[in-house]
Scaffold this active site. Structure first.
Site, mmCIF file in Angstrom:
data_model
loop_
_atom_site.group_PDB
_atom_site.id
_atom_site.type_symbol
_atom_site.label_atom_id
_atom_site.label_comp_id
_atom_site.label_asym_id
_atom_site.label_seq_id
_atom_site.Cartn_x
_atom_site.Cartn_y
_atom_site.Cartn_z
ATOM 1 N N HIS A 82 0.850 -1.208 0.000
ATOM 2 C CA HIS A 82 0.000 0.000 0.000
ATOM 3 C C HIS A 82 0.871 1.237 0.000
ATOM 4 O O HIS A 82 2.102 1.140 0.097
ATOM 5 C CB HIS A 82 -0.897 0.011 1.247
ATOM 6 C CG HIS A 82 -0.143 0.188 2.524
ATOM 7 N ND1 HIS A 82 0.326 -0.868 3.280
ATOM 8 C CD2 HIS A 82 0.269 1.305 3.184
ATOM 9 C CE1 HIS A 82 0.963 -0.409 4.342
ATOM 10 N NE2 HIS A 82 0.944 0.900 4.313
ATOM 11 N N HIS B 202 -5.844 -1.560 3.905
ATOM 12 C CA HIS B 202 -5.627 -0.347 3.100
ATOM 13 C C HIS B 202 -4.799 -0.679 1.865
ATOM 14 O O HIS B 202 -3.776 -1.330 1.939
ATOM 15 C CB HIS B 202 -5.027 0.817 3.884
ATOM 16 C CG HIS B 202 -3.750 0.521 4.622
ATOM 17 N ND1 HIS B 202 -3.221 -0.732 4.784
ATOM 18 C CD2 HIS B 202 -2.887 1.354 5.256
ATOM 19 C CE1 HIS B 202 -2.104 -0.654 5.479
ATOM 20 N NE2 HIS B 202 -1.879 0.589 5.772
ATOM 21 N N HIS C 203 4.810 7.340 2.619
ATOM 22 C CA HIS C 203 5.556 6.089 2.479
ATOM 23 C C HIS C 203 4.869 5.149 1.502
ATOM 24 O O HIS C 203 3.683 5.310 1.212
ATOM 25 C CB HIS C 203 5.718 5.381 3.823
ATOM 26 C CG HIS C 203 4.458 4.766 4.373
ATOM 27 N ND1 HIS C 203 3.610 5.429 5.231
ATOM 28 C CD2 HIS C 203 3.885 3.535 4.196
ATOM 29 C CE1 HIS C 203 2.595 4.645 5.555
ATOM 30 N NE2 HIS C 203 2.719 3.486 4.934
ATOM 31 N N HIS D 96 0.206 -1.073 14.629
ATOM 32 C CA HIS D 96 -0.709 0.026 14.344
ATOM 33 C C HIS D 96 -2.043 -0.222 15.032
ATOM 34 O O HIS D 96 -2.525 -1.359 15.044
ATOM 35 C CB HIS D 96 -1.016 0.098 12.846
ATOM 36 C CG HIS D 96 0.111 0.583 12.005
ATOM 37 N ND1 HIS D 96 0.775 1.755 12.241
ATOM 38 C CD2 HIS D 96 0.680 0.066 10.890
ATOM 39 C CE1 HIS D 96 1.701 1.933 11.319
ATOM 40 N NE2 HIS D 96 1.674 0.924 10.484
ATOM 41 N N TYR E 121 9.158 1.048 9.974
ATOM 42 C CA TYR E 121 9.362 2.105 8.975
ATOM 43 C C TYR E 121 10.839 2.448 8.884
ATOM 44 O O TYR E 121 11.536 2.494 9.904
ATOM 45 C CB TYR E 121 8.625 3.384 9.378
ATOM 46 C CG TYR E 121 7.134 3.332 9.236
ATOM 47 C CD1 TYR E 121 6.523 3.591 8.018
ATOM 48 C CD2 TYR E 121 6.333 3.054 10.338
ATOM 49 C CE1 TYR E 121 5.143 3.568 7.888
ATOM 50 C CE2 TYR E 121 4.952 3.031 10.213
ATOM 51 C CZ TYR E 121 4.362 3.284 8.996
ATOM 52 O OH TYR E 121 3.003 3.265 8.879
ATOM 53 N N GLU F 46 8.033 0.968 4.305
ATOM 54 C CA GLU F 46 7.498 0.213 5.430
ATOM 55 C C GLU F 46 7.427 -1.246 5.010
ATOM 56 O O GLU F 46 7.224 -1.547 3.825
ATOM 57 C CB GLU F 46 6.074 0.713 5.754
ATOM 58 C CG GLU F 46 5.387 -0.040 6.892
ATOM 59 C CD GLU F 46 3.890 0.289 7.035
ATOM 60 O OE1 GLU F 46 3.303 0.871 6.084
ATOM 61 O OE2 GLU F 46 3.313 -0.052 8.071
#
Lengths: 97, 299
Positions: free
Chosen positions: B145, B192, B206, B238, B247, B257
């Site tokens: 993503h 996502h 990112h 997260h 990251y 990431e």
């Protein structure tokens, strides 16, 4: 030969090892007036102005360090390698910081 | 549609290739002029990452792959009807890529849709082993993503959901609920495929690669130290997506990431809402606070 960089605003002296960037030296010695960002010359967070001294500057993004700023001593400290002792300012006015 | 390609600018192509192949562990599938083409080991298409040498880092464009060629016509009309100009990108503009459509999002980012791309395969389609030999570095199987910043999150979210049929998995709103600060959007079954968060227009926060599990994320973090790659944050979890993460920065300062886990939403998923005062926990669930670098370092 190792050099030193003095931060004008605080008087703090940073010892620079051979081949060590200004940012890496600052980080190693706990000098937080120079902020660490991407450490790749890309984000501009570690920008300072060199007031005196000579240095080599590695590849830096022109988006955050345009040529006119380079001409008056602004650098990204992650890509700045001293070849003499330096005096730097962490509070010099830049267009993009 | 799914995220297919991220084209990112780098300041030294050779140095970046060394990082993306040996530390991240992507495979080079082509090089032409100032561009290099790479893929994860499980990806079948010719490339998912294009590196372009430039005098500044950042995102050139991201491209989503649609299922059928005729989808391009349909989306071309829909995007134009919405009031956003669309142009055709001719076949062969980039190595192995066919025709695409291109338009600029309300946040200033260039987005492409395409269907035609050369397939090179992953070598794992007949009586396969679970993974191939000679993997290097973090060895992500695929691109996952990306997160972009922009001023008008409401408009970009409306466009992505109404015109491109993305769904909202999570959103961050001001405490009074009046302002949209970030949205996390999916078109597959991932929490996502793309996300937007309030910030300067046209910037890249990112792009992320997928890993199989938390142990692989820890191992990826080990590789950062082993190779003196700049760590940004993590490994951690997260709140948003429930995924686990680390990251770090590529040699030009683009944030990368590696990501794993999270839930699997369907099109009927009820969005999760976070209020801005809980943003620390939303982004970094364990630390419960953001740091300046994470919110200000963009390319």
């Amino acid at each position: 030969m190792p050099y030193q960089a003095q931060v004008r605003e605080t008087g703090k002296v940073i010892d620079l090892r051979d081949g060590e960037s200004l940012l890496d030296a600052a980080t190693r010695q706990g000098v937080t007036a120079i902020h660490r960002g991407c450490r790749g010359g890309g984000c501009g967070v570690c920008k300072v102005r060199v007031l005196s001294g000579a240095y080599a500057l590695g590849k830096c993004s022109v988006a955050v360090l345009p040529p006119d700023e380079r001409g008056v001593g602004f650098v990204l400290s992650c890509k700045t390698f001293a070849s003499t002792d330096l005096v730097v300012s962490t509070e010099a006015e830049s267009q993009d910081r | 549609m799914r995220l297919g390609v991220v084209e990112t600018r780098v300041m030294d192509l050779d140095e970046s290739l060394k990082y993306y192949t040996e530390v991240v562990g992507l495979q080079v599938t082509g090089r032409e002029g100032n561009r290099a083409y790479l893929k994860g080991w499980d990806e079948e298409d010719h490339h998912s990452v294009v590196l372009v040498e430039s005098d500044r880092p950042g995102l050139n464009h991201m491209a989503f792959k649609v299922r059928f060629e005729e989808d391009l016509n349909r989306f071309e009309k829909a995007v134009a009807q919405y009031g956003i100009p669309v142009r055709r990108v001719t076949k062969g503009t980039r190595l192995a890529e066919g025709e695409a459509i291109e338009f600029t999002l309300p946040t200033g980012h260039s987005m492409q849709l395409y269907q035609d791309i050369e397939k090179v395969g992953n070598g794992l389609k007949l009586n396969p082993d679970p993974w191939p030999d000679n993997l290097k570095g973090m060895a992500p199987p695929n691109l996952d993503h990306l997160l972009l910043t922009g001023d008008d999150i409401k408009s970009v979210t409306e466009f992505m959901t109404r015109v491109l049929d993305f769904h909202i998995s999570e959103q961050v709103v001001s405490v009074d609920g009046e302002q949209l600060i970030g949205t996390f959007l999916f078109r597959t079954n991932s929490p996502h495929d793309i996300a937007f968060i309030k910030g300067p227009d046209a910037k890249l926060h990112h792009f992320a690669f997928h890993l199989e599990n938390w142990q692989d994320v820890l191992r990826a973090a080990d590789l950062l130290t082993k190779n003196d790659i700049t760590l940004d944050m993590g490994p951690t979890r997260h709140g948003i997506t429930r995924g686990t993460t680390v990251y770090f920065f590529d040699p030009s300062g683009n944030r990368n990431e590696v990501f794993t886990g999270g839930y699997m939403p369907g099109a009927d998923f009820t969005p999760i809402t976070w209020t801005e005062d809980q943003l620390g926990k939303a982004i970094f669930y364990l630390e419960r606070q953001l740091n300046d670098r994470f919110t200000t370092v963009l390319t």
